[in-house]
Design an enzyme around this catalytic site. Structure first.
Site, PDB file in Angstrom:
ATOM      1  CB  SER A  68      -0.890   0.035   1.250  1.00  0.00           C
ATOM      2  OG  SER A  68      -1.860  -0.951   1.174  1.00  0.00           O
ATOM      3  CB  THR A  71       8.668   1.762   1.105  1.00  0.00           C
ATOM      4  OG1 THR A  71       8.383   0.367   0.975  1.00  0.00           O
ATOM      5  CG2 THR A  71      10.158   2.000   1.133  1.00  0.00           C
ATOM      6  CG  HIS A 138       2.403  -5.695   6.477  1.00  0.00           C
ATOM      7  ND1 HIS A 138       2.149  -4.453   5.961  1.00  0.00           N
ATOM      8  CD2 HIS A 138       3.526  -6.130   5.851  1.00  0.00           C
ATOM      9  CE1 HIS A 138       3.095  -4.146   5.069  1.00  0.00           C
ATOM     10  NE2 HIS A 138       3.937  -5.130   4.999  1.00  0.00           N
ATOM     11  NE  ARG A 160      -0.852   1.585  -4.666  1.00  0.00           N
ATOM     12  CZ  ARG A 160       0.265   1.168  -5.257  1.00  0.00           C
ATOM     13  NH1 ARG A 160       0.958   0.175  -4.737  1.00  0.00           N
ATOM     14  NH2 ARG A 160       0.680   1.744  -6.361  1.00  0.00           N
ATOM     15  CB  SER A 168       1.899  -3.412  -5.896  1.00  0.00           C
ATOM     16  OG  SER A 168       3.124  -3.072  -5.330  1.00  0.00           O
ATOM     17  CE1 TYR A 228       1.988   5.084  -2.675  1.00  0.00           C
ATOM     18  CE2 TYR A 228       0.436   4.839  -4.487  1.00  0.00           C
ATOM     19  CZ  TYR A 228       1.733   4.999  -4.027  1.00  0.00           C
ATOM     20  OH  TYR A 228       2.774   5.060  -4.937  1.00  0.00           O
ATOM     21  N   GLY A 296       5.417   3.159  -8.450  1.00  0.00           N
ATOM     22  CA  GLY A 296       4.910   4.188  -7.552  1.00  0.00           C
ATOM     23  C   GLY A 296       3.847   5.070  -8.190  1.00  0.00           C
TER      24      GLY A 296
HETATM   25  P1  A3P Z   1       4.046  -0.277  -7.171  1.00  0.00           P
HETATM   26  O1  A3P Z   1       4.412  -1.738  -7.131  1.00  0.00           O
HETATM   27  O2  A3P Z   1       2.656  -0.054  -7.661  1.00  0.00           O
HETATM   28  O3  A3P Z   1       5.037   0.550  -7.914  1.00  0.00           O
HETATM   29  P2  A3P Z   1       5.000  -1.176   0.176  1.00  0.00           P
HETATM   30  O4  A3P Z   1       5.974  -0.124   0.515  1.00  0.00           O
HETATM   31  O5  A3P Z   1       3.806  -1.212   1.077  1.00  0.00           O
HETATM   32  O6  A3P Z   1       5.659  -2.497  -0.024  1.00  0.00           O
HETATM   33  O7  A3P Z   1       4.373  -0.734  -1.221  1.00  0.00           O
HETATM   34  C1  A3P Z   1       5.158  -0.724  -2.374  1.00  0.00           C
HETATM   35  C2  A3P Z   1       4.514   0.201  -3.371  1.00  0.00           C
HETATM   36  O8  A3P Z   1       4.773   1.559  -3.007  1.00  0.00           O
HETATM   37  C3  A3P Z   1       5.112   0.005  -4.760  1.00  0.00           C
HETATM   38  O9  A3P Z   1       4.069   0.258  -5.678  1.00  0.00           O
HETATM   39  C4  A3P Z   1       6.195   1.069  -4.760  1.00  0.00           C
HETATM   40  O10 A3P Z   1       6.643   1.443  -6.030  1.00  0.00           O
HETATM   41  C5  A3P Z   1       5.488   2.215  -4.038  1.00  0.00           C
HETATM   42  N1  A3P Z   1       6.444   3.169  -3.447  1.00  0.00           N
HETATM   43  C6  A3P Z   1       7.618   2.882  -2.835  1.00  0.00           C
HETATM   44  N2  A3P Z   1       8.224   4.007  -2.437  1.00  0.00           N
HETATM   45  C7  A3P Z   1       7.438   5.030  -2.804  1.00  0.00           C
HETATM   46  C8  A3P Z   1       7.547   6.452  -2.667  1.00  0.00           C
HETATM   47  N3  A3P Z   1       8.605   7.005  -2.108  1.00  0.00           N
HETATM   48  N4  A3P Z   1       6.535   7.218  -3.144  1.00  0.00           N
HETATM   49  C9  A3P Z   1       5.470   6.624  -3.725  1.00  0.00           C
HETATM   50  N5  A3P Z   1       5.315   5.300  -3.902  1.00  0.00           N
HETATM   51  C10 A3P Z   1       6.279   4.496  -3.440  1.00  0.00           C
END
Ligand code: A3P
Length: 328
Positions: A68, A71, A138, A160, A168, A228, A296
């Protein structure tokens, strides 16, 4: 890194093997505990942190459904709570050299995952000086360690839209699979996701657990519910709201000084994903830091799901969330 059945420690064996079990996305199995699905490794961390973690009244716990944007939110929370210690976001900031998952560790996946060992959190308390300790999880609401529910610790929940979560998660889990195992097909994974058999799934029950607490009028101060997609649309107002909720509001001077913008710039996808630590570093658990930065974007599902899949997931979500007031 992915534990097999015989890697379950003696203490948890009877319980883990008595639980319903399905084939996992990455690990061999997922087990259903308190209504939610966990890998063999993770469930031991869940049991251990339920038993040992004691939250303090000023702790901040970031909770999310996997994929979601955890990170991103870890980076944002860390920078806003610690902004007086690290005002220089361009040259001298822990996020420039450290992955956000190291700065805000997961309870059940980092701190308590070594089940034979109860972590000494005093180092974290010491390092935080008079600031709150920052943790993440989580875990669904029902499975939170009791002290998190009873103490005054604050919970920031991030979700999200489920179509992007699924896409994702599918990419992420395929990346984690050893090459010789091959990839999970999108169709098979989609069916599992819609049946609730995904990491910490069913995702709808995960959302509803926290939504209910955040919308209960008696405890609005306990859970801040964030999305998100909405944060991506209006990052400024969300970061300000988040700062207020966790007790570190931006002053008029700070806002005028561009402090909110600086934190958003530091934590942006482009900035974090291009740092050396996130291009080539690894977490202690073996995952490459770059696995957490894919595209992202909001709405990437349109590049992956067929119209039929999108329709199926939309109507499932509508049906599961019906009457809750929660919508995607
Ligand atoms: P996508 O796979 O759609 O690109 P989590 O951190 O909960 O594991 O989620 C990962 C998702 O957050 C991924 O989505 C990743 O690219 C996105 N993400 C990671 N860092 C980010 C940031 N700094 N800003 C926005 N989205 C981010």
């Amino acid at each position: 890194k992915y534990l097999q059945q015989n890697d379950v420690v003696e203490e948890f064996k009877d319980l883990v093997f008595s639980l319903p079990r399905e084939k996992g996305w990455v690990a061999s199995y997922v087990h259903q505990y308190q209504g939610f699905w966990h890998t063999t490794r993770q469930i031991q961390g869940v049991l251990s942190c339920q038993k040992h973690f004691k939250s303090l009244d000023n702790d901040i716990l970031l909770v999310s459904t996997p994929k979601s944007g955890t990170t991103w939110l870890k980076a944002i929370i860390f920078s806003l709570v610690n902004r007086s210690t690290f005002p220089d976001t361009k040259h001298n900031h822990p996020l420039l050299t450290t992955n956000p998952h190291v700065l805000v560790p997961f309870l059940e996946l980092d701190l308590y995952v070594e089940t034979n060992h109860v972590p000494d959190l005093s180092a974290i308390s010491k390092a935080s000086f008079d600031r709150p300790r920052l943790f993440s999880t989580h875990l669904p609401y029902v499975s939170l360690p009791e002290s998190v529910k009873t103490s005054a610790c604050k919970i920031v929940y991030l979700c999200r839209n489920p179509k992007d979560i699924f896409v994702s998660l599918w990419h992420f889990t395929n990346r984690l699979r050893p090459e010789s195992w091959g990839q999970n097909s999108m169709e098979e994974s989609f069916d599992k996701f819609c049946n609730g058999v995904s990491l910490y799934g069913p995702f709808w029950d995960h959302l509803l657990g926290y939504w209910k607490v955040s919308s209960e009028t008696e405890r609005p101060e306990k859970v801040l519910f964030l999305n998100y997609d909405e944060m991506r649309k209006e990052p400024f107002s969300h970061v300000k709201k988040l700062a207020e909720f966790v007790g570190f509001p931006f002053s008029v001077e700070e806002e005028a000084n561009g402090d909110v913008a600086r934190i958003l710039e530091l934590c942006s996808f482009d900035n974090l994903s291009n740092l050396e630590v996130n291009k080539s570093g690894k977490l202690w658990s073996g995952e490459e830091n770059k696995a957490f930065f894919r595209r992202g974007e909001v709405g990437d599902w349109t590049n992956h799901l067929t119209p039929e899949m999108a329709e199926k997931l939309d109507s499932l979500v509508e049906q599961k969330l019906h009457g809750s007031g929660l919508k995607f």
